[in-house]
Design a protein around this motif. Structure first.
Motif, PDB file in Angstrom:
ATOM      1  N   SER A   1      38.517  36.146  36.974  1.00 19.39           N
ATOM      2  CA  SER A   1      38.877  37.383  36.286  1.00 19.39           C
ATOM      3  C   SER A   1      37.657  38.248  35.996  1.00 19.39           C
ATOM      4  CB  SER A   1      39.588  37.041  34.971  1.00 19.39           C
ATOM      5  OG  SER A   1      39.835  38.199  34.212  1.00 19.39           O
ATOM      6  N   GLY A   2      37.789  39.547  36.249  1.00 19.17           N
ATOM      7  CA  GLY A   2      36.752  40.506  35.874  1.00 19.17           C
ATOM      8  C   GLY A   2      35.599  40.638  36.837  1.00 19.17           C
ATOM      9  N   MET A   3      35.607  39.851  37.921  1.00 10.92           N
ATOM     10  CA  MET A   3      34.517  39.950  38.903  1.00 10.92           C
ATOM     11  C   MET A   3      34.701  41.198  39.772  1.00 10.92           C
ATOM     12  SD  MET A   3      32.288  37.525  38.633  1.00 10.92           S
ATOM     13  CE  MET A   3      32.143  35.969  37.729  1.00 10.92           C
ATOM     14  N   THR A   4      33.604  41.846  40.096  1.00 16.14           N
ATOM     15  CA  THR A   4      33.668  43.026  40.959  1.00 16.14           C
ATOM     16  C   THR A   4      33.596  42.610  42.421  1.00 16.14           C
ATOM     17  OG1 THR A   4      31.262  43.342  41.063  1.00 16.14           O
ATOM     18  CG2 THR A   4      32.432  44.328  39.183  1.00 16.14           C
ATOM     19  N   GLU A   5      34.006  43.499  43.290  1.00 20.16           N
ATOM     20  CA  GLU A   5      33.924  43.226  44.726  1.00 20.16           C
ATOM     21  C   GLU A   5      32.469  43.049  45.147  1.00 20.16           C
ATOM     22  OE1 GLU A   5      35.253  42.943  48.835  1.00 20.16           O
ATOM     23  OE2 GLU A   5      36.047  42.474  46.845  1.00 20.16           O
TER      24      GLU A   5
ATOM     25  N   ASN B   1      39.522  24.954  38.951  1.00 20.93           N
ATOM     26  CA  ASN B   1      40.465  26.077  38.860  1.00 20.93           C
ATOM     27  C   ASN B   1      41.149  26.118  37.496  1.00 20.93           C
ATOM     28  OD1 ASN B   1      40.092  26.982  41.590  1.00 20.93           O
ATOM     29  ND2 ASN B   1      41.317  25.226  42.262  1.00 20.93           N
ATOM     30  N   SER B   2      40.350  25.893  36.455  1.00 23.30           N
ATOM     31  CA  SER B   2      40.925  25.805  35.108  1.00 23.30           C
ATOM     32  C   SER B   2      41.400  27.145  34.572  1.00 23.30           C
ATOM     33  CB  SER B   2      39.891  25.224  34.144  1.00 23.30           C
ATOM     34  OG  SER B   2      38.760  26.080  34.043  1.00 23.30           O
ATOM     35  N   GLY B   3      40.921  28.237  35.159  1.00 23.04           N
ATOM     36  CA  GLY B   3      41.329  29.558  34.694  1.00 23.04           C
ATOM     37  C   GLY B   3      40.699  29.954  33.378  1.00 23.04           C
ATOM     38  N   GLN B   4      39.726  29.155  32.895  1.00 23.15           N
ATOM     39  CA  GLN B   4      39.104  29.439  31.599  1.00 23.15           C
ATOM     40  C   GLN B   4      37.986  30.467  31.684  1.00 23.15           C
ATOM     41  OE1 GLN B   4      37.761  25.768  29.805  1.00 23.15           O
ATOM     42  NE2 GLN B   4      39.535  24.643  30.530  1.00 23.15           N
ATOM     43  N   LEU B   5      37.502  30.719  32.890  1.00 26.79           N
ATOM     44  CA  LEU B   5      36.308  31.535  33.032  1.00 26.79           C
ATOM     45  C   LEU B   5      36.607  32.927  33.576  1.00 26.79           C
ATOM     46  CD1 LEU B   5      33.785  28.915  34.442  1.00 26.79           C
ATOM     47  CD2 LEU B   5      33.971  29.758  32.110  1.00 26.79           C
TER      48      LEU B   5
END
Length: 353
Positions: free
Chosen positions: A212-216, A96-100
Motif C-alpha cells: 500500500s502507498g508505494m509509487t510506480e 503477505n501479512s498486509g501490515q506494511l
C-alpha cells in the motif's frame, strides 16, 4: 537542588546558552565522550560507555542531566538496530501479512537511515555496512543510505528523499524468492542459474506494487536497478530516459556498496579502484551527472577521515585535488603525501571511532 548538567562535572560548560536539553530516551545507544563522576568524586560511568536506560536512571538519581554534546553516535549499534528492523520488514512482506505500507516502512526505518546519513564520519558508516554478516540486510541499508545521500546532493526534497530511501531499501526484495543455493553459490552461476537470478527484478517489482502507498517509481527501482544507460543491463535492456531517475541513482549506490563490501566468497575491492571503475563507467553504464555528484560529495565528506593506504599505513585525508578527486593529499605522522604522485593508493576504510 538544581539539576546539574552532565558536562558540568567534567567541563565547565554550565552557562553555555546554545545547547538545548532533549528527551533522555534519545541517548539510549549513544556513547559517552567523558568519564562521569558524582559530586563526591566517585566514578559513575566511564568514558565510552554505551548508554542504556539503567545508566540514565543512575545519572538522574545523582541529579545529572545528559546533553547532546556529551555523547556521540555509535555506528555499529545503529546498524544492528536497523538490521533487525529491516529483517522484520522483509519477513512481513514475504508472509503477505498486509501490515506494511510505504508510510509504515518510512516510520520504522527512516529515523535510523537519517542518523546514518547525518553521521559526520561517512566512512565509519560505510565500513560498518560493508561487513559480511547479515549481508543481505546490510546491503539494503547501505543502498538506502547512499541513495538518500545522492538524492540530497542532487537537490531532491524530503518527500522524494524518503521515497528514494525506501526504494533503495527494497530494491533487492525479489531475492527473497530466489533459491539460497543460487544466492549463496560461491562459484560462477550457470546460464540457467543466472537466468533465475535475474528474475528477482520482476519479483521485486510485483511485491512492491502490492504494498500500500508505494509509487510506480519505487516499484520500478526493483525492476530497473540492473539496467544500464547503453542498454546492456537487464531484465529489459532499456536505456537512457527509459530508466527512471530513482533507478539511475540506486544503480550507482548498488554497485558501489556491492564492490566495497566483504562477502564469504569475496574480499572488498580497494576504494580507489571502486571509484575509478564507477567513474570510468559513467559514460556508458551510468548517468555521468549522478556519478560525478556522488564521487565529488563522498570525497568531500572524507576530508579529515582516516583511510588505509595500500602500504598498510593509516593516513588522514587533508585536501582534495579538483583534477583527481580519487587521489587526495594525505597526512601521516606529520608528513604530507600527494597520492597523485605516488604508487600508494587508498585501499579502504579506517574507523575513527
Amino acid at each position: 537542588m538544581k539539576k546539574k548538567r552532565l558536562t558540568a562535572i567534567v567541563l565547565d560548560r554550565w552557562h553555555k546558552k546554545d545547547v538545548i536539553p532533549i528527551d533522555n530516551t534519545w541517548f539510549i545507544g549513544r556513547r559517552l565522550n567523558n568519564n562521569i563522576y558524582s559530586e563526591q568524586g566517585s566514578l559513575l560511568l566511564p568514558k565510552n560507555s554505551i548508554l542504556d536506560i539503567h545508566h540514565l536512571e543512575l545519572l538522574r538519581q545523582h541529579g545529572i542531566e545528559v546533553w547532546a554534546d556529551d555523547t556521540e553516535l555509535v555506528t555499529d549499534v545503529i546498524v544492528d538496530e536497523a538490521i533487525s528492523e529491516v529483517q522484520s520488514i522483509y519477513e512481513k512482506i514475504q508472509k503477505n501479512s498486509g501490515q506494511l505500507s510505504n508510510q509504515i516502512i518510512r516510520q520504522i526505518v527512516m529515523p535510523k537511515i537519517k542518523e546514518l546519513c547525518f553521521n559526520k564520519n561517512l566512512l565509519n558508516v560505510i565500513l560498518e555496512l560493508s561487513k559480511k554478516d547479515h549481508y543481505t540486510y546490510r546491503h539494503c541499508i547501505g543502498v538506502a543510505v547512499i541513495s538518500y545521500l545522492i538524492g540530497q546532493w542532487l537537490g531532491l526534497k524530503d518527500e522524494g528523499l524518503n521515497d528514494l530511501a525506501v526504494a533503495g531499501l527494497l530494491h533487492d526484495l525479489g531475492k527473497t524468492k530466489i533459491r539460497d543455493s543460487i544466492l549463496k553459490k560461491e562459484d560462477k552461476l550457470s546460464a540457467e542459474e543466472y537466468s533465475e537470478m535475474k528474475r528477482h527484478t520482476y519479483l521485486g517489482y510485483e511485491m512492491i506494487t502490492n504494498l500500500s502507498g508505494m509509487t510506480e517509481q519505487q516499484a520500478l527501482v526493483a525492476l530497473q536497478h540492473h539496467e544500464r544507460e547503453d542498454g546492456s543491463g537487464y531484465p529489459c535492456g532499456v536505456c537512457g530516459d527509459k530508466i527512471t531517475y530513482f533507478s539511475k541513482i540506486v544503480a550507482v549506490a548498488d554497485v558501489f556498496h556491492t564492490m566495497v563490501s566483504e562477502r564469504v566468497y569475496k574480499k572488498p575491492v580497494p576504494l580507489y579502484q571502486v571509484f575509478q571503475e564507477i567513474y570510468q563507467r559513467a559514460f556508458g553504464l551510468f548517468d555521468p551527472i549522478i556519478v560525478q555528484c556522488f564521487i565529488t560529495n563522498v570525497m568531500n565528506r572524507m576530508i579529515g577521515d582516516l583511510v588505509l593506504l595500500s602500504d598498510g599505513r593509516v593516513a588522514r585525508i587533508v585536501m582534495l585535488h579538483s583534477d583527481d578527486l580519487i587521489n587526495p593529499l594525505v597526512e601521516y605522522q606529520g608528513q604530507y603525501y600527494d597520492l597523485r604522485l605516488s604508487k600508494n593508493k587508498i585501499l579502504g576504510f579506517a574507523s575513527n571511532e
